[in-house]
Design an enzyme around this catalytic site. Sequence first.
Site, PDB file in Angstrom:
ATOM      1  N   ASP A  73      27.217  55.903  34.194  1.00 37.05           N
ATOM      2  CA  ASP A  73      27.796  56.580  33.025  1.00 37.05           C
ATOM      3  C   ASP A  73      28.756  57.700  33.431  1.00 37.05           C
ATOM      4  O   ASP A  73      29.707  58.026  32.721  1.00 37.05           O
ATOM      5  CB  ASP A  73      26.695  57.212  32.151  1.00 37.05           C
ATOM      6  CG  ASP A  73      25.401  56.432  32.084  1.00 37.05           C
ATOM      7  OD1 ASP A  73      25.081  55.733  33.048  1.00 37.05           O
ATOM      8  OD2 ASP A  73      24.703  56.548  31.068  1.00 37.05           O
TER       9      ASP A  73
ATOM     10  N   ASP B  12      27.445  65.523  31.706  1.00 40.85           N
ATOM     11  CA  ASP B  12      28.014  64.861  30.523  1.00 40.85           C
ATOM     12  C   ASP B  12      29.204  65.601  29.918  1.00 40.85           C
ATOM     13  O   ASP B  12      29.570  65.342  28.770  1.00 40.85           O
ATOM     14  CB  ASP B  12      26.930  64.689  29.445  1.00 40.85           C
ATOM     15  CG  ASP B  12      25.911  63.635  29.838  1.00 40.85           C
ATOM     16  OD1 ASP B  12      26.322  62.570  30.323  1.00 40.85           O
ATOM     17  OD2 ASP B  12      24.705  63.885  29.658  1.00 40.85           O
TER      18      ASP B  12
HETATM   19  N1  GLY Z   1      25.061  58.140  28.881  1.00 43.25           N
HETATM   20  C1  GLY Z   1      23.796  57.799  28.362  1.00 43.25           C
HETATM   21  C2  GLY Z   1      23.751  56.445  27.781  1.00 43.25           C
HETATM   22  O1  GLY Z   1      24.675  55.656  27.905  1.00 43.25           O
HETATM   23  O2  GLY Z   1      22.754  56.163  27.153  1.00 43.25           O
END
Ligand code: GLY
Length: 400
Positions: free
Chosen positions: A176, A117
């Site tokens: 994501d 992330d």
């Molecule tokens: N990246 C985690 C979400 O979109 O919940």
Amino acid sequence: MKISLSILTVFSIVFVLNSNAQNIDTKSVFADAEKQTEVMIKDIPAARHGKADLVSPRTVDASGQLVLSPSFRWTSGFFPGVLWYLYEYTGNKKWEAQARIFTDNIKREQFNGGTHDMGFKMYCSYGNGYLLTKDEMYKEILLQSAKTLSSRFNNTVGCFRSWDTMPQFTFPVIIDNMLNLELMFEATKLSGDSMYYKMAVSHANTTMKNHFRKDFSCYHVVDYDSTKPASIIKKVTHQGYSDESAWARGQAWAIYGFTMCYRETKDPKYLQQAENVAEYILNNPTMPADLVPYWDFNAPNIPNEPRDASAAACMASGLYELSTYSKKGKIYRKAADKMIESLTNNYRSPIGENRGFILLHSTGAKTHNSEVDAPLPYADYYYLEALLRAKKIKEGKKLF
Ligand code: GLY
């Protein structure tokens, strides 16, 4: 089935074309966002409950209290990003000062190789800070962040690994993760080292090949066997309704991610992919008239399912950018206008309430019963970003 779906498709496109052009008073929306953010900044010290590592707003709990998260959580960069966007819009040094404080709070994440992330955290905070201030220290931190993230790239898979801590997966890659590529493209521009660019392109190509179904909806998670090339163990969901469903925020990450990849590479296949995802989203029979999707396009009890304002905000921001590249730009811009109009008129918090969050009615993870119908910092971040993009487009300015 085919006939009724095509009728719906025609209706959706006609509807979008006929929706009002953006009629939002951006100045007053930003003035309200400033007031809400003042509330939030005032509430943060007490919400820490003496724990110095709680640095970034995450949501509001059932009793109405502000919940903060430590810097290692994926959401920690969004509130700094909101502050940078307030500074960008207002030019008020007060917001720059606050943005610097909350950005500094997550500095240590530049060395955290235990998460994919990095882009969410460091690009939304330091990336925006660097674009606005050209602060050399921010540049160094962005480069270190990209270097740390590069340690998660696997040559056999051709992707950055997503989670480390889930025993049900071997080498998971989630949709994501597309959003982290912006940091890598930026790192090549800042350093001249093409390694970051090449990794980002490889990740995008592999994702394009393996994450999408024939209708251009996408899986949430593709789990790879990293010991063999092109070896997929399974395609499943983690936050969506089912393995074969289309989790709304996942579709938002896809449209935003591939549009950004087109911006950075000018490879037409990414533009085509973003357009294909946009068609899936905008023509979907379960997309409500206000264009704020339910949390999953295949959720079983639509229309009695929670919406996800965060997905709409991220889709709107991606669609505004896509509208500047695509032959179908007019349709995409009108759709984004409609999303922003709906969020502004029907999903905003009253001033002074909800601990200073700007938007309500997002869904974090419905199947885990977590943050359902809640305010979330990424909804606020992409909403302000979309408003800034809409303003630039209206004024005939370039987005990038
Ligand atoms: N990246 C985690 C979400 O979109 O919940």
